[in-house]
Write an enzyme that holds these catalytic residues in place. Structure first.
Site, PDB file in Angstrom:
ATOM      1  N   THR A  10       0.858  -1.173   0.046  1.00 40.89           N
ATOM      2  CA  THR A  10      -0.181   0.078   0.132  1.00 40.89           C
ATOM      3  C   THR A  10       0.925   1.354  -0.107  1.00 40.89           C
ATOM      4  O   THR A  10       0.573   2.159  -0.829  1.00 40.89           O
ATOM      5  CB  THR A  10      -0.920   0.000   1.279  1.00 40.89           C
ATOM      6  N   ILE A  11       1.748   1.334   0.767  1.00 41.69           N
ATOM      7  CA  ILE A  11       2.659   2.508   0.942  1.00 41.69           C
ATOM      8  C   ILE A  11       3.858   2.501   0.026  1.00 41.69           C
ATOM      9  O   ILE A  11       4.049   3.555  -0.704  1.00 41.69           O
ATOM     10  CB  ILE A  11       3.092   2.650   2.383  1.00 41.69           C
ATOM     11  N   SER A 138       3.186   7.723  11.503  1.00 40.74           N
ATOM     12  CA  SER A 138       2.007   6.911  10.979  1.00 40.74           C
ATOM     13  C   SER A 138       1.111   8.171  10.361  1.00 40.74           C
ATOM     14  O   SER A 138       1.361   9.408  10.443  1.00 40.74           O
ATOM     15  CB  SER A 138       1.254   6.254  12.002  1.00 40.74           C
ATOM     16  N   CYS A 139      -0.007   7.393   9.633  1.00 42.79           N
ATOM     17  CA  CYS A 139      -0.884   8.263   9.234  1.00 42.79           C
ATOM     18  C   CYS A 139      -1.678   9.294   9.847  1.00 42.79           C
ATOM     19  O   CYS A 139      -1.528  10.305   9.714  1.00 42.79           O
ATOM     20  CB  CYS A 139      -2.001   7.440   8.215  1.00 42.79           C
ATOM     21  N   ASN A 140      -2.025   8.479  11.135  1.00 43.05           N
ATOM     22  CA  ASN A 140      -2.593   9.415  11.905  1.00 43.05           C
ATOM     23  C   ASN A 140      -1.881  10.581  12.907  1.00 43.05           C
ATOM     24  O   ASN A 140      -2.234  11.786  13.026  1.00 43.05           O
ATOM     25  CB  ASN A 140      -3.232   8.677  13.219  1.00 43.05           C
ATOM     26  N   ARG A 167     -10.152   3.664  10.624  1.00 43.37           N
ATOM     27  CA  ARG A 167     -10.895   2.672   9.756  1.00 43.37           C
ATOM     28  C   ARG A 167     -10.314   1.288  10.154  1.00 43.37           C
ATOM     29  O   ARG A 167      -9.207   1.256  10.601  1.00 43.37           O
ATOM     30  CB  ARG A 167     -10.418   3.009   8.213  1.00 43.37           C
ATOM     31  N   HIS A 193      -1.250   7.011  20.079  1.00 44.72           N
ATOM     32  CA  HIS A 193      -1.134   7.958  19.166  1.00 44.72           C
ATOM     33  C   HIS A 193      -0.471   9.469  19.910  1.00 44.72           C
ATOM     34  O   HIS A 193       0.148  10.074  19.142  1.00 44.72           O
ATOM     35  CB  HIS A 193      -2.431   8.119  18.483  1.00 44.72           C
ATOM     36  N   GLY A 194      -0.957   9.734  21.016  1.00 45.50           N
ATOM     37  CA  GLY A 194      -0.529  10.972  21.824  1.00 45.50           C
ATOM     38  C   GLY A 194       0.944  10.427  22.061  1.00 45.50           C
ATOM     39  O   GLY A 194       1.672  11.640  21.382  1.00 45.50           O
ATOM     40  N   HIS A 219      -9.589   7.768   8.163  1.00 42.37           N
ATOM     41  CA  HIS A 219      -9.840   7.781   9.503  1.00 42.37           C
ATOM     42  C   HIS A 219     -10.573   9.305   9.592  1.00 42.37           C
ATOM     43  O   HIS A 219     -10.328  10.222   8.776  1.00 42.37           O
ATOM     44  CB  HIS A 219      -8.548   8.111  10.187  1.00 42.37           C
TER      45      HIS A 219
END
Ligand code: NAD
Length: 351
Positions: A10-11, A138-140, A167, A193-194, A219
């Site tokens: 994907t990436i 990451s994406c997020n 997602r 994520h934080g 997302h």
């Protein structure tokens, strides 16, 4: 700059195309573990294919696909490697990159301590100069970093609180879920994520919560930022509209969710209907006292792609932040907005 891509999923396949589009970069080749539709498409695009696993090299020959060499040959021929292998495999590949003295970029699925520095082009371009191992977050984390950086510079940030509605899997990940459920994920607070955003902004106060839903497209982040000053909604909107990789969705466009955003990207002729920029709903931008609120959608498969391109220039000193991001965006077509920002254009108002 000769760039090898190890891991063409994907990436990796998106990063390969983005690098090929750059005037100052060339794709030396891509490494794959097995022949499949992506290997076939790499060949059709003219990328030299390398076998990631020596013992499986014969499978390519049996499928009628020519191989240029093994992954070690690819690393040896590259000035920089972008590793886009599944989470955890990137860290296992580090010894290979060190053996060849080849700088490498890992992805957000790897731990921060696997690399010298974590990277986001908007927030800490200069922090990876001369690093041998860099991680594009990451994406997020990329989506949050692009938002935090300008807000912090313009208004100061006391605290960020973000709920990430994630997602369940990418469109091709048929084995992932949930299928018909809404999961607090992780159920403990804060989510990882934080702390990941803190690898970019070490002194930022941020708490994140995560959910997983039966969706594959994007997302969605629900964000609350307590600011140190009190801008108006119009000022925040202007600030975010002036950023390179944020698209403030004008109210009149009627983009009510990820499906419509992806449809717009497809209509706009974006490759793979990719949405490289944060999509922030203009109507959601709200200021209550010193609290800012907004919703943004993040296309998990593509927002890190321009970041990988910039990471190459940042770690090798090929260009400054301004020059690199401009070059990347022009070459990709990211400088052409998905749609005009701001008020209703005349024609649409008459419809
Ligand atoms: P993917 O599974 O789509 O692609 C990985 C590719 O690497 C596959 O083609 C796989 O066959 C190949 N591979 C497996 N083992 C290998 C090896 N030893 N050597 C070479 N290739 C190997 O994964 P992805 O979604 O592209 O994710 C790659 C990285 O990017 C992960 O760290 C992930 O966390 C991160 N990332 C993913 C997304 C996303 O939404 N997909 C977003 C941001 C970051």
């Amino acid at each position: 700059m000769k760039v090898g891509i190890n891991g063409y999923g994907t990436i990796g396949k998106r990063v390969a195309d983005a690098i090929r589009a750059q005037p100052d970069m060339e794709v030396v080749g891509v490494a794959k573990t097995r022949p499949n539709f992506e290997a076939q498409s790499a060949v059709e695009k003219g990328y030299d294919l390398y076998a990631a696993v020596e013992e499986r090299r014969h499978l390519f020959g049996e499928a009628g696909i020519d191989i240029a060499g093994d992954v070690a040959d690819l690393v040896a021929a590259s000035d920089v490697v972008v590793d886009a292998c599944p989470s955890g495999v990137g860290a296992e590949n580090v010894d290979l990159y060190r053996e060849h003295d080849t700088p490498a970029i890992l992805q957000g699925g790897e731990d921060a301590d696997a690399v010298d520095a974590s990277f986001n082009a908007r927030a800490n371009f200069g922090a990876v100069a001369d690093a041998d191992l860099v991680r594009v977050v990451s994406c997020n984390t990329t989506g949050l970093s692009r938002l935090v950086a300008p807000l912090r510079e313009a208004y100061g940030i006391e605290k960020v609180r973000a709920t990430l509605v994630r997602r369940g899997g990418d469109p091709d990940q048929t084995g992932r879920g949930p299928i018909n459920d809404i999961l607090p994920d992780p159920v403990e607070l804060p989510s990882h994520h934080g702390p990941d955003v803190e690898t970019i902004f070490p002194d930022l106060a941020i708490d994140t919560l995560g959910l997983k839903v039966p969706a594959t497209l994007m997302h969605t982040h629900s964000v609350n930022v307590t600011l140190e000053s009190r801008p108006t909604v119009a000022e925040v909107r202007d600030l975010l509209e002036g950023e390179r990789r944020t698209f403030v969705i004008p109210d009149w466009l009627g983009l009510d969710g990820a499906g419509a955003i992806k449809e717009l990207a497809q209509d706009a002729g974006r490759p793979r209907a990719d949405v490289w920029e944060n999509c922030i709903w203009g109507e959601s931008i709200t200021v209550e006292g010193d609290d800012l609120y907004l919703f943004q959608a993040i296309h998990q498969e593509s927002d890190v792609v321009p970041e990988n391109v910039d990471a190459i220039r940042a770690m090798t000193g090929l260009a400054s932040q301004e020059e690199s991001t401009r070059r990347t965006d022009e070459a990709l077509g990211l400088d052409a907005p998905l749609a005009p920002s701001g008020a209703v254009p005349e024609a649409a108002a008459d419809d």
